[in-house]
Motif scaffolding. Structure first.
Motif, PDB file in Angstrom:
ATOM      1  N   SER A   4      56.586  36.983  24.575  1.00 38.50           N
ATOM      2  CA  SER A   4      57.060  36.920  25.962  1.00 38.50           C
ATOM      3  C   SER A   4      58.354  36.117  26.064  1.00 38.50           C
ATOM      4  O   SER A   4      58.471  35.190  26.857  1.00 38.50           O
ATOM      5  CB  SER A   4      55.973  36.344  26.874  1.00 38.50           C
ATOM      6  N   GLY A  40      65.010  44.397  37.544  1.00 35.96           N
ATOM      7  CA  GLY A  40      65.266  43.554  38.709  1.00 35.96           C
ATOM      8  C   GLY A  40      66.736  43.211  38.740  1.00 35.96           C
ATOM      9  O   GLY A  40      67.488  43.547  37.826  1.00 35.96           O
ATOM     10  N   PRO A  92      63.729  43.639  29.696  1.00 31.43           N
ATOM     11  CA  PRO A  92      64.156  44.402  30.868  1.00 31.43           C
ATOM     12  C   PRO A  92      65.157  45.457  30.395  1.00 31.43           C
ATOM     13  O   PRO A  92      65.635  45.386  29.246  1.00 31.43           O
ATOM     14  CB  PRO A  92      64.821  43.341  31.747  1.00 31.43           C
ATOM     15  N   LEU A 116      60.036  45.922  30.540  1.00 32.72           N
ATOM     16  CA  LEU A 116      59.557  45.227  31.735  1.00 32.72           C
ATOM     17  C   LEU A 116      60.246  45.813  32.962  1.00 32.72           C
ATOM     18  O   LEU A 116      61.321  46.400  32.846  1.00 32.72           O
ATOM     19  CB  LEU A 116      59.851  43.730  31.623  1.00 32.72           C
ATOM     20  N   ASP A 171      52.771  38.662  35.910  1.00 39.37           N
ATOM     21  CA  ASP A 171      51.998  39.897  36.065  1.00 39.37           C
ATOM     22  C   ASP A 171      52.483  40.969  35.094  1.00 39.37           C
ATOM     23  O   ASP A 171      51.681  41.628  34.431  1.00 39.37           O
ATOM     24  CB  ASP A 171      52.097  40.427  37.501  1.00 39.37           C
ATOM     25  N   ALA A 172      53.792  41.141  35.013  1.00 37.91           N
ATOM     26  CA  ALA A 172      54.355  42.166  34.131  1.00 37.91           C
ATOM     27  C   ALA A 172      54.089  41.852  32.664  1.00 37.91           C
ATOM     28  O   ALA A 172      53.811  42.762  31.868  1.00 37.91           O
ATOM     29  CB  ALA A 172      55.854  42.322  34.372  1.00 37.91           C
ATOM     30  N   ALA A 186      64.835  37.089  34.969  1.00 40.09           N
ATOM     31  CA  ALA A 186      63.610  36.948  35.763  1.00 40.09           C
ATOM     32  C   ALA A 186      62.464  37.775  35.190  1.00 40.09           C
ATOM     33  O   ALA A 186      61.296  37.432  35.391  1.00 40.09           O
ATOM     34  CB  ALA A 186      63.877  37.334  37.211  1.00 40.09           C
ATOM     35  N   ALA A 187      62.773  38.836  34.473  1.00 42.73           N
ATOM     36  CA  ALA A 187      61.718  39.670  33.873  1.00 42.73           C
ATOM     37  C   ALA A 187      60.855  38.853  32.914  1.00 42.73           C
ATOM     38  O   ALA A 187      59.649  39.087  32.803  1.00 42.73           O
ATOM     39  CB  ALA A 187      62.336  40.861  33.139  1.00 42.73           C
ATOM     40  N   TYR A 188      61.445  37.886  32.233  1.00 44.48           N
ATOM     41  CA  TYR A 188      60.715  37.065  31.272  1.00 44.48           C
ATOM     42  C   TYR A 188      59.881  35.979  31.951  1.00 44.48           C
ATOM     43  O   TYR A 188      59.161  35.232  31.291  1.00 44.48           O
ATOM     44  CB  TYR A 188      61.674  36.442  30.258  1.00 44.48           C
ATOM     45  N   LEU A 189      59.980  35.899  33.269  1.00 40.45           N
ATOM     46  CA  LEU A 189      59.196  34.947  34.052  1.00 40.45           C
ATOM     47  C   LEU A 189      58.133  35.642  34.898  1.00 40.45           C
ATOM     48  O   LEU A 189      57.380  34.987  35.618  1.00 40.45           O
ATOM     49  CB  LEU A 189      60.121  34.133  34.971  1.00 40.45           C
ATOM     50  N   ASN A 190      58.067  36.960  34.815  1.00 44.18           N
ATOM     51  CA  ASN A 190      57.149  37.752  35.621  1.00 44.18           C
ATOM     52  C   ASN A 190      55.776  37.793  34.935  1.00 44.18           C
ATOM     53  O   ASN A 190      55.519  38.630  34.066  1.00 44.18           O
ATOM     54  CB  ASN A 190      57.711  39.163  35.814  1.00 44.18           C
TER      55      ASN A 190
END
Length: 190
Positions: free
Chosen positions: A8, A54, A33, A51, A65-66, A59-63
């Motif tokens: 992640s 956005g 992403p 992912l 849920d994803a 930010a994708a690496y902080l999502n």
């Protein structure tokens, strides 16, 4: 035995994790992403998983849920956060555990404890581990910090109770820097 790890993270640390996994016979899944689709870490992992896009690719690496969805979708049994991003996030570690995934790192309770610098100092003191002189209580204002600074003397370090990786930390050489440093530390804390 763990067999497939979701990484992640991105960049150099993701590359290291993918190589380490391969070295012990594990498969790895690189997340990314769309903006990072061609990044080296996606080519060195066994698999890749895109992912959601956005406005901010980071930010994708902080999502959370994803990331958990990606781990489930790709049949991973563990998640390695690397460093930065969610590596020191107790909520993420707990959510991985609740999803049946092994979080490669400290337990959620250890992350929560050491993420709170005041509690971490209390634990160290209770175990007779020497700590740098400082406030025993959280400082809630620049004025309270100034009172402690007067007792300790300058230079000193001001550190937010939350925030890792050096965020929320300022070196202060004199009283004229304290109010601004306190405001900046507070704004950078998690």
């Amino acid at each position: 035995m763990l067999r497939r790890v979701l990484i992640s993270n991105r960049g150099e640390i993701a590359i290291r994790i993918a190589r380490a996994a391969a070295g012990v016979g594990m498969e790895s899944v690189a997340v990314h992403p769309p903006a990072d689709a061609g990044a080296l870490h996606t080519r060195l992992a066994t698999r890749r998983h895109e992912l959601p896009a956005g406005a901010d690719p980071v930010a994708a690496y902080l999502n959370m849920d994803a990331l958990i969805d990606a781990a489930r979708t790709t049949d991973c049994d563990c998640v390695h956060p690397g460093y930065g991003f969610l590596a020191e996030n107790a909520v993420f570690a707990e959510r991985c555990t609740q999803a049946g995934l092994t979080f490669v790192g400290p337990t959620p309770s250890a992350l929560a404890l050491f993420g709170d610098k005041v509690r971490a100092r209390e634990l160290a003191r209770s175990l007779d581990i020497p700590v740098v002189p400082g406030s025993a209580e959280p400082l809630t204002s620049a004025e309270a910090a100034a009172a402690v600074a007067e007792q300790l003397g300058y230079p000193l370090m001001l550190k937010a109770a939350a925030g890792g990786g050096g965020r929320g930390m300022r070196r202060i050489t004199g009283p004229e820097q304290l109010a601004d440093a306190f405001a900046r530390c507070r704004s950078e804390a998690d």
